[in-house]
Scaffold this active site. Structure first.
Site, mmCIF file in Angstrom:
data_model
loop_
_atom_site.group_PDB
_atom_site.id
_atom_site.type_symbol
_atom_site.label_atom_id
_atom_site.label_comp_id
_atom_site.label_asym_id
_atom_site.label_seq_id
_atom_site.Cartn_x
_atom_site.Cartn_y
_atom_site.Cartn_z
ATOM 1 N N CYS A 131 54.576 30.732 12.056
ATOM 2 C CA CYS A 131 55.107 31.367 13.262
ATOM 3 C C CYS A 131 56.540 30.889 13.470
ATOM 4 O O CYS A 131 56.783 29.679 13.504
ATOM 5 C CB CYS A 131 54.242 31.007 14.464
ATOM 6 S SG CYS A 131 54.923 31.600 16.012
ATOM 7 N N CYS A 141 36.845 28.127 32.611
ATOM 8 C CA CYS A 141 37.957 28.027 31.651
ATOM 9 C C CYS A 141 38.688 26.698 31.843
ATOM 10 O O CYS A 141 39.786 26.519 31.331
ATOM 11 C CB CYS A 141 38.909 29.207 31.809
ATOM 12 S SG CYS A 141 39.552 29.373 33.471
ATOM 13 N N GLU A 155 34.039 39.161 44.760
ATOM 14 C CA GLU A 155 35.349 38.967 44.137
ATOM 15 C C GLU A 155 36.431 39.160 45.215
ATOM 16 O O GLU A 155 36.293 39.996 46.095
ATOM 17 C CB GLU A 155 35.495 40.003 43.000
ATOM 18 C CG GLU A 155 36.880 40.386 42.576
ATOM 19 C CD GLU A 155 37.658 39.266 41.891
ATOM 20 O OE1 GLU A 155 37.098 38.550 41.054
ATOM 21 O OE2 GLU A 155 38.847 39.113 42.224
ATOM 22 N N ASP A 206 31.847 32.276 37.694
ATOM 23 C CA ASP A 206 32.949 32.270 36.725
ATOM 24 C C ASP A 206 34.267 32.167 37.500
ATOM 25 O O ASP A 206 35.042 33.130 37.564
ATOM 26 C CB ASP A 206 32.881 33.571 35.899
ATOM 27 C CG ASP A 206 33.930 33.618 34.814
ATOM 28 O OD1 ASP A 206 34.584 32.588 34.558
ATOM 29 O OD2 ASP A 206 34.104 34.698 34.215
ATOM 30 N N CYS A 247 54.280 37.992 17.139
ATOM 31 C CA CYS A 247 53.437 36.920 17.664
ATOM 32 C C CYS A 247 52.072 37.016 16.987
ATOM 33 O O CYS A 247 51.504 38.101 16.869
ATOM 34 C CB CYS A 247 53.307 37.066 19.174
ATOM 35 S SG CYS A 247 52.088 35.960 19.878
ATOM 36 N N CYS A 294 57.966 28.009 21.764
ATOM 37 C CA CYS A 294 57.119 28.804 22.659
ATOM 38 C C CYS A 294 56.000 27.948 23.258
ATOM 39 O O CYS A 294 55.493 27.048 22.599
ATOM 40 C CB CYS A 294 56.531 29.949 21.836
ATOM 41 S SG CYS A 294 55.186 30.823 22.585
ATOM 42 N N TYR A 300 32.648 35.542 41.700
ATOM 43 C CA TYR A 300 33.962 35.627 41.037
ATOM 44 C C TYR A 300 33.850 36.694 39.931
ATOM 45 O O TYR A 300 34.135 36.443 38.771
ATOM 46 C CB TYR A 300 34.396 34.288 40.434
ATOM 47 C CG TYR A 300 34.263 33.116 41.382
ATOM 48 C CD1 TYR A 300 35.340 32.743 42.190
ATOM 49 C CD2 TYR A 300 33.068 32.391 41.474
ATOM 50 C CE1 TYR A 300 35.220 31.669 43.071
ATOM 51 C CE2 TYR A 300 32.939 31.331 42.358
ATOM 52 C CZ TYR A 300 34.021 30.970 43.143
ATOM 53 O OH TYR A 300 33.896 29.909 44.009
ATOM 54 N N GLN A 319 39.104 39.569 30.904
ATOM 55 C CA GLN A 319 39.207 38.518 29.876
ATOM 56 C C GLN A 319 40.164 38.971 28.780
ATOM 57 O O GLN A 319 40.165 40.146 28.400
ATOM 58 C CB GLN A 319 37.832 38.220 29.280
ATOM 59 C CG GLN A 319 36.789 37.749 30.283
ATOM 60 C CD GLN A 319 36.958 36.291 30.701
ATOM 61 O OE1 GLN A 319 37.824 35.580 30.217
ATOM 62 N NE2 GLN A 319 36.133 35.857 31.644
#
Ligand SMILES: C[S@@+](CC[C@H](N)C(=O)[O-])C[C@H]1O[C@@H](n2cnc3c(N)ncnc32)[C@H](O)[C@@H]1O
Length: 451
Positions: free
Chosen positions: A71, A408, A332, A381, A158, A77, A311, A282
């Site tokens: 890359c 996450c 949500e 979530d 990318c 980056c 969520y 996602q």
């Protein structure tokens, strides 16, 4: 230890963002892009009372896990941080990170039971967000922000972005430059185009282009629409999004649809989803299917259950599991996402689903009090900051037999699990590589109510 001093050190570990860790006389030194097991020459950049930050000057002994980065912009980056390692090692590192973070939060060893890597971890991102601006020479540039800065690095190719989206972004940028559509200048807050945001579906058959602009009036708008839609038949919608605030946030709240219906559709686990530009979706659809399938497996539903999807975004997880659910309730905070979720329930012919807009911590206690419903299973979530304490307290009061917690952020997952452990025991934990080559990791865990 002083700034600018040079040392030769052994890298004894990798930290949770993938950075190498060395020690000199108990002083911890962070060395980005160094790998555990390597011997490297470093230069000290910053010294604090507890930690030093250093730059790697030379690798004297290489790890067997070091690979060619492939890359051109990796060194500047901030998108990927693990491209210098082989893929299997990035997964091992993420597994260890989750185990260590949960051990710290819960005070005992925690095992990740299952790992869901990506078979082909390239060009997986279905959402491209390129800022446009001026470089130091005053030239117009488009690409990504350099790590921890607002300097734009031109990104020609990318490795993780969708290739069609990159091509469309290049064409928009070319058109804008040729046709005198002005580029936003952060310093003077003048100029029109700020960001190009492109969302694609899994098959690349539908593309949504969002032009983030500093004013709704855009010269040559019709010509731009004609140019794009003739060249790319899969562009289903083009939207202008107004963002005239001096902010780091990319999208504003006001949209003007200038082509198509304002959304694209995607298919996950056989269900169809309408996605509009302000809704969360996602970023890696291949891994999303694996994550959702794992969550549904952990939920082990029979068709008799009331399930709460907290969520819920555009309702994806709940709707994917809805064939095995008696009644589904999604909550949500983004109104546009709830509009999508309601539409998604319709297009998937679900009559057992309802979606409520608002914050889980506010809506959930009211809903329970009013309806006296008790869920059999709760899917949660939340965003990176995790759940509000009051939301967790409501869950503890409600006592659903099973909670599936998708996260996450292992740090907030650990914090929240510690609270939920008052009444729940942790069953299995899986990690899913949703954000390949970055240090981020997605977790899915199942909790059972203690007797
Ligand atoms: C990680 S996303 C998950 C969305 C969805 N479950 C999915 O898989 O696409 C978290 C979602 O929580 C929403 N959100 C953030 N804070 C919230 C809150 N306090 N109450 C309800 N939703 C919230 C965000 O808008 C976002 O859609």
């Amino acid at each position: 230890m002083k700034k600018n001093e040079e040392y030769i050190v052994d890298i004894i570990d990798n930290g949770f963002q993938g950075e190498g860790i060395a020690k000199i006389e108990n002083q911890v030194i962070f060395v980005p892009k160094a790998i555990k097991g390597e011997k490297v020459k470093i230069k000290i950049l910053k010294v604090t009372s507890r930690i030093c930050y250093a730059k790697m000057l030379e690798i004297l002994e290489k790890s067997e896990h070091r690979t060619d980065e492939k890359c051109d912009t990796y060194s500047q980056c901030g998108g990927c941080s693990l491209r210098h390692m082989d893929y299997d090692y990035t997964i091992q590192l993420k597994k260890e990170t989750v185990q260590n973070t949960l051990k710290k939060a819960l005070g005992r060893a925690i095992k990740v039971d299952e790992v869901l890597p990506m078979d082909k971890p390239y060009h997986y991102r279905n959402k491209l967000q390129y800022p446009v601006g001026k470089n130091e020479a005053g030239e117009s540039v488009m690409g990504v922000f350099a790590e921890r800065s607002h300097r734009i690095i031109t990104t020609a190719k990318c490795m993780i972005q969708n290739e069609l989206a990159q091509e469309i972004a290049q064409d928009i940028f070319g058109f804008v430059q040729k046709n005198g559509i002005s580029i936003y200048n952060e310093k003077t807050q003048t100029g029109i185009l700020r960001h190009i945001v492109i969302r694609t579906n899994k098959e690349n058959s539908e593309v949504m282009v969002t032009l983030v602009v500093n004013q709704f009036k855009v010269p040559k708008q019709k010509e731009l629409i004609d140019f794009l839609t003739k060249r790319y038949v899969n562009i289903k919608t083009i939207i202008k999004n107004l963002n005239n605030r001096n902010t780091n946030v990319i999208l504003g709240t006001q949209n003007e649809i200038i082509f198509g219906e304002g959304y694209i559709t995607d298919i996950l686990l056989g269900k169809k989803f309408q996605i509009s530009n302000l809704s969360f979706y996602q970023v890696n659809p291949v891994q999303t299917e694996k994550l959702y399938a794992k969550a549904i497996e952990y939920a082990n539903l029979t068709g008799k259950e009331t399930v709460f999807d907290l969520y819920c975004g555009i309702g994806t997880i709940g709707i994917c599991s809805a064939d095995k659910v008696k009644h589904l309730v999604g909550i949500e905070t983004i109104p546009e996402a709830i509009q999508d979720a309601r539409e998604n329930a319709k297009i998937n012919h679900l009559e057992n689903a309802e979606f409520l807009v608002g914050e889980v911590e506010n809506i959930l206690p009211d809903y329970i009090q009013k309806t006296k419903q008790k869920p059999d299973c709760v899917l949660i979530d939340p965003p990176r900051k995790g759940c509000a304490r009051t939301a967790l307290e409501t869950l503890l009061e409600m006592e659903p037999p099973k909670i599936i917690y998708i996260s996450c952020n292992p740090a907030t997952l650990g914090r929240d699990l510690q609270i939920l452990e008052e009444k729940y025991e942790i069953g299995k934990i899986a990690i899913c590589d949703m954000f390949c080559w970055s240090w981020h990791v997605e977790c899915c865990s199942v909790l059972y109510l203690k007797n």
